[in-house]
Design a protein around this motif. Structure first.
Motif, short mmCIF file in Angstrom:
data_model
loop_
_atom_site.label_atom_id
_atom_site.label_comp_id
_atom_site.label_asym_id
_atom_site.label_seq_id
_atom_site.Cartn_x
_atom_site.Cartn_y
_atom_site.Cartn_z
N ARG A 97 0.81 -1.21 0.00
CA ARG A 97 0.00 0.00 0.00
C ARG A 97 0.85 1.26 0.00
O ARG A 97 0.39 2.33 -0.43
CB ARG A 97 -0.93 0.01 1.22
CG ARG A 97 -2.00 -1.07 1.19
CD ARG A 97 -2.96 -0.95 2.36
NE ARG A 97 -2.29 -1.12 3.64
CZ ARG A 97 -2.11 -0.15 4.53
NH1 ARG A 97 -2.52 1.08 4.24
NH2 ARG A 97 -1.51 -0.39 5.67
N PHE A 98 2.05 1.18 0.48
CA PHE A 98 2.91 2.35 0.60
C PHE A 98 3.90 2.48 -0.56
O PHE A 98 4.72 3.38 -0.56
CB PHE A 98 3.66 2.32 1.93
CG PHE A 98 2.75 2.41 3.12
CD1 PHE A 98 2.30 3.64 3.57
CD2 PHE A 98 2.33 1.27 3.77
CE1 PHE A 98 1.46 3.74 4.67
CE2 PHE A 98 1.48 1.34 4.86
CZ PHE A 98 1.04 2.57 5.32
N LEU A 99 3.84 1.56 -1.54
CA LEU A 99 4.70 1.69 -2.72
C LEU A 99 4.16 2.80 -3.61
O LEU A 99 2.95 2.88 -3.85
CB LEU A 99 4.75 0.38 -3.50
CG LEU A 99 5.57 -0.76 -2.89
CD1 LEU A 99 5.50 -1.99 -3.78
CD2 LEU A 99 7.03 -0.34 -2.71
N PRO A 100 5.02 3.63 -4.16
CA PRO A 100 4.55 4.67 -5.08
C PRO A 100 4.06 4.07 -6.39
O PRO A 100 4.40 2.94 -6.76
CB PRO A 100 5.79 5.55 -5.29
CG PRO A 100 6.94 4.66 -4.96
CD PRO A 100 6.46 3.71 -3.91
N ASP A 101 3.27 4.84 -7.12
CA ASP A 101 2.70 4.36 -8.38
C ASP A 101 3.78 3.97 -9.38
O ASP A 101 3.62 3.01 -10.14
CB ASP A 101 1.80 5.44 -8.99
CG ASP A 101 0.54 5.64 -8.16
OD1 ASP A 101 0.31 4.84 -7.23
OD2 ASP A 101 -0.21 6.60 -8.44
N SER A 102 4.87 4.70 -9.41
CA SER A 102 5.92 4.43 -10.40
C SER A 102 6.52 3.03 -10.21
O SER A 102 6.79 2.34 -11.19
CB SER A 102 7.01 5.48 -10.30
OG SER A 102 7.58 5.51 -8.99
N VAL A 115 -3.89 -0.13 -13.46
CA VAL A 115 -3.85 -1.05 -14.59
C VAL A 115 -4.72 -0.56 -15.74
O VAL A 115 -4.37 -0.71 -16.92
CB VAL A 115 -4.30 -2.46 -14.13
CG1 VAL A 115 -4.43 -3.39 -15.33
CG2 VAL A 115 -3.29 -3.03 -13.14
N SER A 116 -5.84 0.05 -15.43
CA SER A 116 -6.79 0.45 -16.47
C SER A 116 -6.37 1.72 -17.19
O SER A 116 -6.66 1.89 -18.38
CB SER A 116 -8.18 0.64 -15.86
OG SER A 116 -8.62 -0.54 -15.23
N ARG A 117 -5.71 2.63 -16.51
CA ARG A 117 -5.45 3.94 -17.08
C ARG A 117 -4.08 4.10 -17.70
O ARG A 117 -3.81 5.14 -18.32
CB ARG A 117 -5.64 5.01 -15.99
CG ARG A 117 -7.07 5.12 -15.50
CD ARG A 117 -7.21 6.21 -14.45
NE ARG A 117 -8.59 6.36 -13.99
CZ ARG A 117 -8.98 7.22 -13.07
NH1 ARG A 117 -8.08 8.03 -12.50
NH2 ARG A 117 -10.24 7.29 -12.71
N HIS A 118 -3.21 3.13 -17.54
CA HIS A 118 -1.86 3.25 -18.09
C HIS A 118 -1.73 2.30 -19.28
O HIS A 118 -1.56 1.08 -19.13
CB HIS A 118 -0.80 2.95 -17.03
CG HIS A 118 -0.70 4.01 -15.98
ND1 HIS A 118 -1.56 4.07 -14.91
CD2 HIS A 118 0.14 5.08 -15.85
CE1 HIS A 118 -1.25 5.11 -14.15
NE2 HIS A 118 -0.23 5.74 -14.70
N GLN A 119 -1.79 2.85 -20.46
CA GLN A 119 -1.82 2.04 -21.68
C GLN A 119 -0.51 1.32 -21.95
O GLN A 119 -0.50 0.30 -22.65
CB GLN A 119 -2.18 2.94 -22.87
CG GLN A 119 -3.58 3.51 -22.80
CD GLN A 119 -3.91 4.35 -24.04
OE1 GLN A 119 -3.05 4.62 -24.87
NE2 GLN A 119 -5.18 4.73 -24.16
N GLN A 120 0.59 1.82 -21.39
CA GLN A 120 1.87 1.16 -21.67
C GLN A 120 1.94 -0.26 -21.12
O GLN A 120 2.83 -1.03 -21.50
CB GLN A 120 3.04 1.99 -21.12
CG GLN A 120 3.12 2.07 -19.61
CD GLN A 120 2.38 3.26 -19.04
OE1 GLN A 120 1.47 3.78 -19.69
NE2 GLN A 120 2.79 3.71 -17.86
N LEU A 121 1.02 -0.62 -20.23
CA LEU A 121 0.98 -1.99 -19.71
C LEU A 121 0.34 -2.96 -20.70
O LEU A 121 0.47 -4.17 -20.55
CB LEU A 121 0.19 -2.03 -18.39
CG LEU A 121 0.74 -1.19 -17.24
CD1 LEU A 121 -0.19 -1.28 -16.04
CD2 LEU A 121 2.14 -1.65 -16.85
#
Length: 530
Positions: A46-51, A79-85
């Motif tokens: 939970r405390f990991l940053p988004d990057s 997962v839904s909003r980052h298209q590079q995945l």
């Protein structure tokens, strides 16, 4: 820290009989509890940053990403909003080998909306089963996914096609197109709609049905040209790699058309195309090559660098003439070629044809002596210092001493295949001590990626300290991806050793896996499909 410490009241007697209070020692239990709370805070996801989470997600398959969306709302949004995945989508679970996270699409309409919102311009690769090859899906790919470069269209299970009369959009920036043919469906009506979008195509795979068990005979498929190869060639002038696999109607006329029309062609692969004999395009290695056809080619004017003559019946005389005229090789494979002798190898060495060669396969060349191979690998640094892949099997006279002497000269080796398989009917003169071979690989081949030992369990000999040699190989060769051994006690011990080091997928059995040097081909990645 001092603000949360409590006093520990301890009475102690002094020499004058008075008692003093010791307030210097902290409450160890509370300190430990605080440290545990702080450590749990920093180790919680939970405390990991988004990057960092996005960096972790980038290694996951599409199926795993879908599972991640069910963990929590934050993960769903990431997962839904980052298209590079979503750069690669595998949509044929029944056609994939190994775990690549293929997804089975049950409803087409939600899938179409996901293409535009979740994938979008980041999508580079997608494979479509026949039920998803529709006008709406192809239109969405053309409009929403402009950077799509790799497309697979699988018609292999089709009994009826969708109506493509309204198909006016198709991905136009494709670099690679793979088409899996059907036995009963003619694709010209569909192909006529997409010919105009293939000008950027560089790699073409057409996969036939030759290996399907439903085909009763070769003549049943030979009269049905389910796809027009000539029109594809005319619509894709920039083709560099063409791979035709298991197509019964392909013959020498098609090969001649490809050879004359594709001016940028660098690689043409034919596998299981039984009607191709090589008469129209002599530079093409067909499955039945004769001396007259090979000698008719002006090899000195070609730029041939990679050659595979596996299982051909070319004579020693023909090979001597061919190799003397051909340019230098970067890849040479002559397994099961009885015409390849010590004299032929000497011609290759004397003319410098193998200088700088990356891959050699001399397996089961019964007329090539072990002494000639020993001289090649120990006295010619112009060859061994560039060699990355070597396969030399099927010679019963080869023992561990041969490989101990030679491996130390091949420092760049990445693929090594040794041994004599099926020795249960070919009596071996002695047992082979594999510990010394592993030790030589560990000391001299730090880049080793694939190793196969084909001697069976009855021939392999190892010491009580064999685990130390396996440890040495595992530690000194960290890039090792595949270690193939025959079934038996040595295989079980080696597998357990790697499993304890959390490398459970490395050790494999010869009953299920076979190592090859074909990954050393220059166009290997382009020739892969499915």
């Amino acid at each position: 820290m001092e603000s949360i410490q409590t006093l520990s009241i301890i009475s102690r007697s002094t020499s004058d009989g008075h008692q003093t209070v010791d307030d210097e020692q902290p409450n160890d239990l509370k300190i430990e509890h605080l440290q545990r709370r702080r450590s749990s805070r920093f180790t919680s996801l939970r405390f990991l940053p988004d990057s960092i989470l996005l960096a972790v997600f980038s290694y996951l398959t599409p199926l795993d990403l879908i599972r991640c969306t069910r963990v929590c709302h934050r993960w769903y949004l990431l997962v839904s909003r980052h298209q590079q995945l979503w750069r690669r989508l595998f949509l044929r679970p029944e056609s994939t080998c190994g775990y690549i996270g293929a997804i089975h699409v049950r409803h087409v309409e939600p899938f179409i909306s996901v293409l535009g919102t979740r994938c979008g311009s980041a999508l580079l690769y997608i494979d479509l089963p026949v039920e998803l090859i529709t006008v709406d899906v192809l239109r969405e790919l053309a409009i929403r996914c402009p950077n799509l470069q790799y497309l697979t269209l699988d018609f292999s299970s089709a009994m009826q096609l969708h109506d493509f009369n309204d198909l006016y959009e198709f991905p136009c920036n494709l670099k690679r197109l793979c088409i899996c043919l059907s036995e009963v469906i003619f694709l010209e009506a569909f192909m006529r709609r997409i010919y105009g979008y293939l000008s950027s195509l560089q790699t073409l795979h057409i996969i036939g049905t030759m290996e399907k068990p439903t085909i009763s005979s070769q003549d049943d498929v030979s009269n049905y040209e389910t796809i027009n190869l000539g029109k594809i060639k005319a619509s894709a002038p920039n083709l560099r790699v063409i791979n035709l696999y298991g197509i019964g109607f392909i013959d020498d006329s098609h090969v001649e058309a490809i050879a004359s029309g594709c001016i940028h062609l660098q690689c043409l692969a034919l596998n299981y195309c039984i009607r191709v004999c090589g008469t129209s395009f002599k530079a093409l290695m067909a499955r039945c090559i004769q001396d007259a056809g090979m000698l008719a080619v002006n090899w000195s004017s070609t730029q041939l660098k990679e050659l595979d003559l596996a299982s051909t019946e070319l004579s020693e005389k023909a090979l001597l003439t061919l190799f003397a005229a051909m340019p230098k090789f970067m890849y040479l494979a002559v397994p099961f070629c009885d015409g390849f002798t010590d004299k032929v190898l000497k011609v290759l060495v004397d003319h410098g044809k193998l200088n700088g060669c990356r891959a050699l396969d001399f397996s089961n060349t019964v007329n090539l002596s072990a002494e000639a191979m020993h001289r090649l690998l120990t006295t010619l640094p112009n060859i061994t210092q560039h060699l990355e892949a070597l396969s030399y099997t099927g010679n019963g006279a080869i023992t561990e001493q041969f490989w101990i002497d030679t491996i130390r000269f091949i420092h760049k080796l990445k693929i090594l295949i040794v041994g004599t398989p099926y020795s249960w009917f070919r009596e071996m003169a002695r047992r082979i001590h594999v510990d010394q071979i592993l030790d030589s690989c560990a000391m001299h081949c730090p880049d080793l990626q694939r190793l196969e030992i084909q001697w069976d369990s009855e021939t392999v000999r190892y010491s009580e300290n064999s685990s130390k040699f396996i440890d040495h190989l595992r530690i000194k060769c960290p890039k090792l991806l595949s270690f193939v051994l025959p079934d038996g006690p040595y295989y079980e011990g080696t597998k357990s050793n790697f499993e304890r080091a959390e490398r459970s997928t490395v050790v494999r059995t010869t009953n299920m896996y076979k190592t090859s040097i074909i990954s050393a081909l220059h166009f290997y990645n382009e020739l892969r499909f499915n």
